[in-house]
Design a protein around this motif. Structure first.
Motif, PDB file in Angstrom:
ATOM      1  N   LEU A  77       0.822  -1.201   0.000  1.00  0.00           N
ATOM      2  CA  LEU A  77       0.000   0.000   0.000  1.00  0.00           C
ATOM      3  C   LEU A  77       0.861   1.258   0.000  1.00  0.00           C
ATOM      4  CD1 LEU A  77      -2.684  -0.987   2.685  1.00  0.00           C
ATOM      5  CD2 LEU A  77      -2.968  -1.015   0.196  1.00  0.00           C
ATOM      6  N   THR A  78       0.418   2.288  -0.711  1.00  0.00           N
ATOM      7  CA  THR A  78       1.051   3.597  -0.595  1.00  0.00           C
ATOM      8  C   THR A  78       0.502   4.308   0.634  1.00  0.00           C
ATOM      9  OG1 THR A  78      -0.645   4.749  -1.867  1.00  0.00           O
ATOM     10  CG2 THR A  78       1.171   3.739  -3.115  1.00  0.00           C
ATOM     11  N   GLN A  79       1.126   5.401   1.010  1.00  0.00           N
ATOM     12  CA  GLN A  79       0.618   6.187   2.137  1.00  0.00           C
ATOM     13  C   GLN A  79      -0.799   6.685   1.861  1.00  0.00           C
ATOM     14  OE1 GLN A  79       3.604   9.223   2.616  1.00  0.00           O
ATOM     15  NE2 GLN A  79       4.958   7.926   3.852  1.00  0.00           N
ATOM     16  N   VAL A  80      -1.041   7.097   0.628  1.00  0.00           N
ATOM     17  CA  VAL A  80      -2.376   7.597   0.266  1.00  0.00           C
ATOM     18  C   VAL A  80      -3.403   6.484   0.370  1.00  0.00           C
ATOM     19  CG1 VAL A  80      -3.773   8.534  -1.625  1.00  0.00           C
ATOM     20  CG2 VAL A  80      -1.477   9.448  -1.190  1.00  0.00           C
ATOM     21  N   GLU A  81      -3.042   5.285  -0.107  1.00  0.00           N
ATOM     22  CA  GLU A  81      -3.986   4.168  -0.070  1.00  0.00           C
ATOM     23  C   GLU A  81      -4.316   3.754   1.361  1.00  0.00           C
ATOM     24  OE1 GLU A  81      -2.852   1.989  -4.322  1.00  0.00           O
ATOM     25  OE2 GLU A  81      -1.713   1.521  -2.496  1.00  0.00           O
ATOM     26  N   LEU A  82      -3.295   3.688   2.230  1.00  0.00           N
ATOM     27  CA  LEU A  82      -3.573   3.348   3.627  1.00  0.00           C
ATOM     28  C   LEU A  82      -4.378   4.456   4.288  1.00  0.00           C
ATOM     29  CD1 LEU A  82      -3.324   1.554   6.081  1.00  0.00           C
ATOM     30  CD2 LEU A  82      -1.097   2.607   6.569  1.00  0.00           C
ATOM     31  N   GLY A  83      -4.028   5.700   3.998  1.00  0.00           N
ATOM     32  CA  GLY A  83      -4.773   6.815   4.567  1.00  0.00           C
ATOM     33  C   GLY A  83      -6.250   6.758   4.226  1.00  0.00           C
ATOM     34  N   ALA A  84      -6.564   6.398   2.971  1.00  0.00           N
ATOM     35  CA  ALA A  84      -7.965   6.302   2.554  1.00  0.00           C
ATOM     36  C   ALA A  84      -8.694   5.229   3.349  1.00  0.00           C
ATOM     37  CB  ALA A  84      -8.034   6.006   1.061  1.00  0.00           C
ATOM     38  N   ARG A  85      -7.995   4.153   3.687  1.00  0.00           N
ATOM     39  CA  ARG A  85      -8.626   3.056   4.429  1.00  0.00           C
ATOM     40  C   ARG A  85      -8.893   3.418   5.891  1.00  0.00           C
ATOM     41  NH1 ARG A  85      -6.209  -2.824   2.582  1.00  0.00           N
ATOM     42  NH2 ARG A  85      -6.325  -2.507   0.324  1.00  0.00           N
TER      43      ARG A  85
ATOM     44  N   GLY B 170      -0.672  12.286   3.730  1.00  0.00           N
ATOM     45  CA  GLY B 170       0.316  13.106   4.438  1.00  0.00           C
ATOM     46  C   GLY B 170       0.375  12.775   5.912  1.00  0.00           C
ATOM     47  N   TYR B 171      -0.797  12.501   6.504  1.00  0.00           N
ATOM     48  CA  TYR B 171      -0.826  12.102   7.909  1.00  0.00           C
ATOM     49  C   TYR B 171      -0.064  10.800   8.114  1.00  0.00           C
ATOM     50  CZ  TYR B 171      -4.160  15.418   9.998  1.00  0.00           C
ATOM     51  OH  TYR B 171      -4.754  16.525  10.519  1.00  0.00           O
ATOM     52  N   ILE B 172      -0.301   9.824   7.221  1.00  0.00           N
ATOM     53  CA  ILE B 172       0.415   8.550   7.341  1.00  0.00           C
ATOM     54  C   ILE B 172       1.920   8.791   7.292  1.00  0.00           C
ATOM     55  CG2 ILE B 172       0.838   6.303   6.276  1.00  0.00           C
ATOM     56  CD1 ILE B 172      -1.894   6.493   7.599  1.00  0.00           C
ATOM     57  N   GLY B 173       2.355   9.669   6.397  1.00  0.00           N
ATOM     58  CA  GLY B 173       3.776  10.000   6.317  1.00  0.00           C
ATOM     59  C   GLY B 173       4.294  10.617   7.606  1.00  0.00           C
ATOM     60  N   GLN B 174       3.494  11.473   8.234  1.00  0.00           N
ATOM     61  CA  GLN B 174       3.906  12.094   9.493  1.00  0.00           C
ATOM     62  C   GLN B 174       3.926  11.079  10.628  1.00  0.00           C
ATOM     63  OE1 GLN B 174       1.451  15.556  10.158  1.00  0.00           O
ATOM     64  NE2 GLN B 174       2.449  16.722   8.547  1.00  0.00           N
ATOM     65  N   PHE B 175       3.003  10.106  10.613  1.00  0.00           N
ATOM     66  CA  PHE B 175       3.055   9.035  11.607  1.00  0.00           C
ATOM     67  C   PHE B 175       4.342   8.234  11.448  1.00  0.00           C
ATOM     68  CE2 PHE B 175      -1.872   8.687  11.255  1.00  0.00           C
ATOM     69  CZ  PHE B 175      -2.011   9.856  11.966  1.00  0.00           C
TER      70      PHE B 175
END
Length: 277
Positions: free
Chosen positions: A26-34, A40-45
């Motif tokens: 999964l990309t950060q965007v894909e996990l974030g959507a789930r 961007g939040y996933i990246g900051q986590f």
């Protein structure tokens, strides 16, 4: 857990999140959507810049099928920090904020408190606590206030209802020093404080504290507090309405100059009271 070791633990949380996400393809965007946050939040986590809330950690576990590891890590890290669970995330956001705006209807905000004022507040809420426990709470509050001393400190704007100046928390001497502290920060232009006077009458946010926080790379957030609970809100419509209420408070409050004059006058009243007792 010391600050350095706690940060290292959050970095482990982020590294493990990145590894598990990439293993799942999964990309950060894909996990974030789930999990209902931005990529961007996933990246900051993952970089341990920002800490997820519990429900986000739980959704990450569900999405990545990690058998609850991120919830367990979250609970361990939150348990071993000096703030109550509902407030811990607010402290992290304060450190990231570029601007903090507060309305305080009854009590001087924590970021402005002196140790003596904070101690009196904690004792009032914990009348049977040990001295060691109270001092731990005071140290935690003073640690929070250090963000106002940093070179990268946020813009800090507070509206204090006159009630917060008049309630003699800790007695006249403590209150005089507390108000002197606020006046000094205002004169140094470290903070901007306005007072909402009794004469303002009915006003927006009556009796309800609020904290608005803005960030460089994230949407603004509102924090409100109830009895042994707190709520973080980032719904754009709610934030917009809260900002409008805060603008009304600023418009109704005394000017910066008149606010400073009132704060210094009340401080002098407390000193006169102390001298006559």
């Amino acid at each position: 857990m010391a600050n350095a070791s706690r940060q290292a633990a959050w970095e482990f949380f982020g590294a493990e999140l990145k590894r598990r996400r990439e293993d799942a393809g999964l990309t950060q965007v894909e996990l974030g959507a789930r999990v209902f946050v931005s990529g961007g939040y996933i990246g900051q986590f993952e970089q341990a810049i920002r800490k997820p809330q519990l429900d986000v950690a739980q959704r990450i576990d569900e999405s990545l099928q990690t058998d609850g590891i991120f919830e367990r890590l979250w609970r361990k890290l939150i348990k071993e920090q000096p703030y109550t669970e509902y407030f811990a995330h607010v402290v992290e956001l304060e450190r990231l904020a570029t601007e903090i705006c507060e309305y305080a209807p009854m009590v001087v905000p924590g970021l402005l408190q002196t140790p003596e004022y904070a101690r009196a507040v904690f004792l009032a809420n914990n009348p049977f606590a040990t001295d060691e426990y109270i001092e731990e709470l005071v140290r935690g509050r003073m640690d929070r206030a250090r963000i106002l001393k940093d070179a990268t400190r946020p813009v800090y704007w507070a509206v204090l209802h006159e009630t917060s100046l008049r309630v003699p928390v800790g007695g006249p001497e403590v209150m005089a020093r507390q108000l002197d502290r606020i006046a000094a920060l205002m004169r140094e232009r470290t903070v901007l404080v306005q007072v909402l006077p009794f004469t303002a009458g009915a006003h927006a946010q009556m009796g309800k504290m609020m904290k608005l926080m803005e960030f460089e790379d994230a949407p603004p957030t509102v924090y409100t507090e109830g009895v042994f609970s707190g709520t973080l809100l980032d719904d754009p419509a709610v934030v917009k309405r809260t900002q409008a209420h805060y603008d009304l408070l600023r418009a109704t409050a005394l000017s910066r100059e008149d606010s400073l004059a009132l704060i210094e006058s009340v401080a002098e009243d407390y000193r006169r009271c102390e001298r006559t007792t």
